[in-house]
Design a protein around this motif. Structure first.
Motif, PDB file in Angstrom:
ATOM      1  N   PRO A  62       1.290  -0.994   0.021  1.00 31.08           N
ATOM      2  CA  PRO A  62      -0.116  -0.035  -0.311  1.00 31.08           C
ATOM      3  C   PRO A  62       1.051   1.253   0.210  1.00 31.08           C
ATOM      4  O   PRO A  62       2.227   0.937   0.169  1.00 31.08           O
ATOM      5  CB  PRO A  62      -0.735  -0.097   1.248  1.00 31.08           C
ATOM      6  N   VAL A  63       0.660   2.366  -0.319  1.00 28.14           N
ATOM      7  CA  VAL A  63       1.486   3.594  -0.798  1.00 28.14           C
ATOM      8  C   VAL A  63       1.485   3.690   0.337  1.00 28.14           C
ATOM      9  O   VAL A  63       3.084   4.574   1.224  1.00 28.14           O
ATOM     10  CB  VAL A  63       0.134   4.389  -0.824  1.00 28.14           C
ATOM     11  N   ALA A  64       0.751   4.046   1.737  1.00 24.42           N
ATOM     12  CA  ALA A  64       1.626   4.265   3.070  1.00 24.42           C
ATOM     13  C   ALA A  64       2.523   3.453   3.818  1.00 24.42           C
ATOM     14  O   ALA A  64       3.031   3.912   4.208  1.00 24.42           O
ATOM     15  CB  ALA A  64       0.155   4.968   4.336  1.00 24.42           C
ATOM     16  N   VAL A  65       2.770   2.288   3.854  1.00 25.49           N
ATOM     17  CA  VAL A  65       4.050   1.261   3.672  1.00 25.49           C
ATOM     18  C   VAL A  65       4.767   1.665   3.018  1.00 25.49           C
ATOM     19  O   VAL A  65       5.686   2.117   3.660  1.00 25.49           O
ATOM     20  CB  VAL A  65       3.447  -0.094   3.347  1.00 25.49           C
ATOM     21  N   ARG A  66       4.532   2.199   1.850  1.00 26.20           N
ATOM     22  CA  ARG A  66       5.401   2.581   0.584  1.00 26.20           C
ATOM     23  C   ARG A  66       6.476   3.794   1.383  1.00 26.20           C
ATOM     24  O   ARG A  66       7.219   3.930   1.106  1.00 26.20           O
ATOM     25  CB  ARG A  66       5.536   2.331  -0.620  1.00 26.20           C
ATOM     26  N   LEU A  67       6.000   4.670   1.330  1.00 21.82           N
ATOM     27  CA  LEU A  67       6.332   6.168   1.909  1.00 21.82           C
ATOM     28  C   LEU A  67       6.509   6.449   3.157  1.00 21.82           C
ATOM     29  O   LEU A  67       7.703   7.208   3.154  1.00 21.82           O
ATOM     30  CB  LEU A  67       5.188   7.072   1.687  1.00 21.82           C
ATOM     31  N   SER A 111      -2.358   0.935  -4.202  1.00 22.38           N
ATOM     32  CA  SER A 111      -0.830   0.651  -4.668  1.00 22.38           C
ATOM     33  C   SER A 111      -1.239   1.921  -4.963  1.00 22.38           C
ATOM     34  O   SER A 111      -0.066   2.805  -5.311  1.00 22.38           O
ATOM     35  CB  SER A 111      -0.526  -0.572  -6.029  1.00 22.38           C
ATOM     36  N   GLY A 112      -1.362   2.973  -5.829  1.00 22.70           N
ATOM     37  CA  GLY A 112      -1.929   4.474  -5.798  1.00 22.70           C
ATOM     38  C   GLY A 112      -1.633   4.550  -7.215  1.00 22.70           C
ATOM     39  O   GLY A 112      -1.426   5.358  -8.408  1.00 22.70           O
ATOM     40  N   ILE A 113      -1.345   3.454  -7.905  1.00 23.89           N
ATOM     41  CA  ILE A 113      -0.829   3.708  -9.348  1.00 23.89           C
ATOM     42  C   ILE A 113      -2.349   2.576 -10.298  1.00 23.89           C
ATOM     43  O   ILE A 113      -3.190   1.761 -10.086  1.00 23.89           O
ATOM     44  CB  ILE A 113      -0.499   2.229  -9.942  1.00 23.89           C
ATOM     45  N   GLU A 114      -3.129   3.995 -10.589  1.00 23.59           N
ATOM     46  CA  GLU A 114      -4.980   4.297 -11.333  1.00 23.59           C
ATOM     47  C   GLU A 114      -4.752   3.880 -13.054  1.00 23.59           C
ATOM     48  O   GLU A 114      -3.913   4.485 -12.904  1.00 23.59           O
ATOM     49  CB  GLU A 114      -5.705   5.181 -10.309  1.00 23.59           C
ATOM     50  N   GLN A 115      -5.987   3.070 -13.047  1.00 23.42           N
ATOM     51  CA  GLN A 115      -6.004   3.632 -14.752  1.00 23.42           C
ATOM     52  C   GLN A 115      -6.186   5.101 -14.754  1.00 23.42           C
ATOM     53  O   GLN A 115      -5.445   5.035 -16.303  1.00 23.42           O
ATOM     54  CB  GLN A 115      -7.467   3.001 -14.605  1.00 23.42           C
ATOM     55  N   GLY A 139     -11.744   0.709 -15.086  1.00 23.52           N
ATOM     56  CA  GLY A 139     -10.395   0.780 -13.082  1.00 23.52           C
ATOM     57  C   GLY A 139      -9.485  -0.488 -12.915  1.00 23.52           C
ATOM     58  O   GLY A 139      -9.474  -0.773 -11.340  1.00 23.52           O
ATOM     59  N   ALA A 140      -9.041  -0.716 -14.151  1.00 20.06           N
ATOM     60  CA  ALA A 140      -7.801  -0.818 -13.424  1.00 20.06           C
ATOM     61  C   ALA A 140      -6.859  -0.447 -13.047  1.00 20.06           C
ATOM     62  O   ALA A 140      -6.738   0.740 -12.666  1.00 20.06           O
ATOM     63  CB  ALA A 140      -6.351  -1.604 -14.994  1.00 20.06           C
ATOM     64  N   GLN A 141      -5.832  -0.884 -11.927  1.00 16.29           N
ATOM     65  CA  GLN A 141      -4.624  -0.550 -11.230  1.00 16.29           C
ATOM     66  C   GLN A 141      -3.759  -1.596 -10.595  1.00 16.29           C
ATOM     67  O   GLN A 141      -4.124  -2.658 -10.898  1.00 16.29           O
ATOM     68  CB  GLN A 141      -5.340  -0.491  -9.706  1.00 16.29           C
ATOM     69  N   GLY A 142      -2.598  -1.058 -10.185  1.00 18.15           N
ATOM     70  CA  GLY A 142      -1.423  -2.195  -9.606  1.00 18.15           C
ATOM     71  C   GLY A 142      -0.560  -2.261 -11.420  1.00 18.15           C
ATOM     72  O   GLY A 142      -0.188  -1.767 -11.673  1.00 18.15           O
ATOM     73  N   ALA A 143       0.383  -2.574  -9.856  1.00 22.35           N
ATOM     74  CA  ALA A 143       1.945  -2.673 -11.077  1.00 22.35           C
ATOM     75  C   ALA A 143       1.611  -3.922 -12.092  1.00 22.35           C
ATOM     76  O   ALA A 143       0.781  -4.909 -11.616  1.00 22.35           O
ATOM     77  CB  ALA A 143       3.488  -2.813 -11.083  1.00 22.35           C
ATOM     78  N   THR A 195       6.661  -0.758 -13.051  1.00 22.67           N
ATOM     79  CA  THR A 195       6.568  -1.239 -11.400  1.00 22.67           C
ATOM     80  C   THR A 195       5.607  -0.725  -9.981  1.00 22.67           C
ATOM     81  O   THR A 195       5.422   0.179 -10.147  1.00 22.67           O
ATOM     82  CB  THR A 195       8.293  -0.666 -11.411  1.00 22.67           C
ATOM     83  N   PRO A 196       5.826  -1.742  -9.142  1.00 22.27           N
ATOM     84  CA  PRO A 196       5.357  -0.669  -7.930  1.00 22.27           C
ATOM     85  C   PRO A 196       5.393   0.729  -7.821  1.00 22.27           C
ATOM     86  O   PRO A 196       4.798   0.910  -6.828  1.00 22.27           O
ATOM     87  CB  PRO A 196       5.749  -1.535  -7.033  1.00 22.27           C
ATOM     88  N   ASP A 197       6.927   1.186  -7.849  1.00 18.52           N
ATOM     89  CA  ASP A 197       6.481   1.868  -7.422  1.00 18.52           C
ATOM     90  C   ASP A 197       6.248   3.816  -8.149  1.00 18.52           C
ATOM     91  O   ASP A 197       6.479   4.473  -7.734  1.00 18.52           O
ATOM     92  CB  ASP A 197       7.942   3.175  -6.665  1.00 18.52           C
ATOM     93  N   GLY A 198       6.052   2.806  -9.266  1.00 21.93           N
ATOM     94  CA  GLY A 198       5.589   4.081  -9.978  1.00 21.93           C
ATOM     95  C   GLY A 198       5.965   4.490 -11.561  1.00 21.93           C
ATOM     96  O   GLY A 198       5.240   4.838 -12.103  1.00 21.93           O
ATOM     97  N   ARG A 199       7.074   3.689 -11.337  1.00 23.00           N
ATOM     98  CA  ARG A 199       7.719   4.007 -12.483  1.00 23.00           C
ATOM     99  C   ARG A 199       7.342   3.374 -13.492  1.00 23.00           C
ATOM    100  O   ARG A 199       6.878   2.281 -13.937  1.00 23.00           O
ATOM    101  CB  ARG A 199       9.217   3.885 -12.643  1.00 23.00           C
TER     102      ARG A 199
END
Length: 461
Positions: free
Chosen positions: A237-242, A332-336, A382-386, A414-418
């Motif tokens: 989740p974004v909160a854990v990553r940050l 994850s913060g990665i949204e369509q 509604g796709a999301q995720g790495a 990638t999971p970090d958004g790149r």
């Protein structure tokens, strides 16, 4: 090396017999100079300093002259185009491997070396203040670490500019940064990376104090950094990553978009600074509580667990909670919609550049009205995720042309958004071919490009 710190006496002590004079502690400044001399007198520290000030320049210059580039590294594909891509490639490598190892070598050994040599009693007799000993050692190790970091960035920048030139840099959303703007953002990115470096250095101090002559104290910053890197590769989740103190090693890439993505970067810096302060405070308290009369009191697994691991684990839990409450991003913060907006923006920035290099009529981003429709696997809405199964269809309009242009891209996010967008046709738009640029032939800018999805970005608009 042998060195002594002579005790200091005030002028009003003159004439007072030695046996009745009150012993005075050595000042922090004199202790700092003493500890700094001890550090830089070690052959391995001298060797590392030389390597940090020379190796990045040689690496960047050598890679920039090669036919193949490290395109899997952020900004690696632009090392032929500008000298400012080189220090960013070095920063990516340093955040992953070099800086954790350097902090282990310096901060992770600054207290443990006294345990191995058995010199604590001599040092206490000379300085007469455990508090000042801790301050002097912490400041000396920080100075050496800063010297190493400055060497890495200056060497990489000088090597890149001399080998390739002071040219503009293509940002992560396709917009072109002038040479001056690129230079300022490169140095700012390195400055931001100091925060997680300080956090690792503080963890090294804590490990050096709690584990004594045990080699685990020396390896602790590198192991913590490795654990954080592995965590960043997971779909967290974004909160854990940050909330992980090493996130600022990644989030500096938000500086290289037309609208700087400062949210994740500022959170990463604040989290790293908090970790640095807490870990240093723990090391300080444990150091003052140590029994220096007991030569075997140099490490205790139970003490390391209770006074080191558990407080930092609690800090991580608190940080996750605070970040989760303070931010609105979920999952994850990665949204369509974020992926679509990022790809369309990058395409709109790069298309005019391609038109200019192919000597086609000039077109502006506003005229293109580029948009993107993306899917992930079989998920169309509604796709999301790495994942590497993202597929985007970009549409745009040219002035005085009725038909709508389309181009297909395959994305590996990638999971970090790149992500890396790979052109999948039509060939004349985003296929591989060479174009003429002011600095020579280069691949079609629309063929492959790097992008970044802001994990905390809004999904509105």
């Amino acid at each position: 090396m042998t060195a002594t710190i002579a005790p200091s006496h005030d002028s009003h002590d003159a004439g007072v017999p030695d046996e009745v004079r009150a012993p005075r502690a050595v000042s922090v400044l004199r202790g700092y100079r003493f500890e700094l001399v001890k550090l830089v007198s070690q052959w391995r520290i001298r060797l590392v300093i030389v390597v940090c000030w020379i190796a990045p320049a040689l690496f960047v210059a050598a890679v920039s002259q090669q036919g193949s580039l490290p395109v899997d590294t952020l900004f690696g594909r632009w090392m032929h185009a500008t000298g400012w891509a080189g220090p960013l490639v070095v920063l990516g490598f340093a955040g992953t491997w070099a800086l954790p190892l350097l902090t282990s070598l310096v901060a992770g050994d600054v207290f443990a070396s006294e345990d191995r040599l058995g010199t604590w009693r001599h040092l206490l007799v000379a300085v007469r203040s455990p508090r000042r000993i801790f301050a002097a050692k912490a400041l000396a190790s920080l100075t050496v670490i800063l010297l190493l970091v400055v060497g890495l960035v200056c060497s990489g920048a000088v090597g890149g500019v001399l080998a390739v030139g002071n040219h503009p840099l293509v940002g992560l959303d396709g917009h072109l940064l002038s040479a001056g703007d690129a230079a300022s953002r490169v140095f700012l990115a390195w400055a931001c990376a100091l925060a997680p470096t300080l956090a690792l250095a503080a963890i090294g101090l804590l490990g050096s104090v709690t584990l004594g002559r045990s080699p685990m104290g020396l390896l602790l910053p590198a192991l913590v950094a490795l654990a954080m890197q592995l965590a960043q590769m997971l779909p967290l989740p974004v909160a854990v990553r940050l909330a992980l103190p090493g996130y600022a090693f990644i989030s500096w890439n938000g500086l290289f978009t037309s609208t700087a993505q400062l949210g994740p970067l500022l959170i990463g810096i604040v989290v790293s600074v908090v970790w640095a302060v807490v870990a240093t405070a723990l090391a300080y308290v444990l150091f003052l509580r140590r029994d220096f009369t007991n030569l075997t009191d140099d490490s205790s697994p139970r003490r390391a667990l209770v006074a080191g691991v558990l407080p930092l684990a609690g800090l991580l839990a608190v940080t996750i909670g605070v970040v989760a409450v303070a931010t609105t991003a979920k999952g994850s913060g990665i949204e369509q919609i974020k992926v679509e907006r990022s790809v369309a923006t990058a395409f709109a920035h790069l298309y005019p550049q391609q038109a200019d290099e192919l000597n086609r009529p000039a077109v502006t981003e506003a005229q293109l009205k580029a948009s993107a429709a993306c899917t992930k696997g079989d998920v169309a809405d509604g796709a999301q995720g790495a994942g590497n199964d993202w597929r985007c269809v970009v549409s745009w309009h040219l002035p005085d042309v009725a038909a709508t242009g389309t181009a297909i891209y395959q994305l590996d996010v990638t999971p970090d958004g790149r992500y890396v967008a790979d052109g999948d046709g039509p060939k004349e738009v985003n296929g591989y071919f060479l174009v003429r640029t002011p600095i020579g032939d280069a691949p079609n800018p629309l063929w492959q490009f790097d992008g970044n999805v802001e994990l905390l970005g809004t999904t509105k608009g």
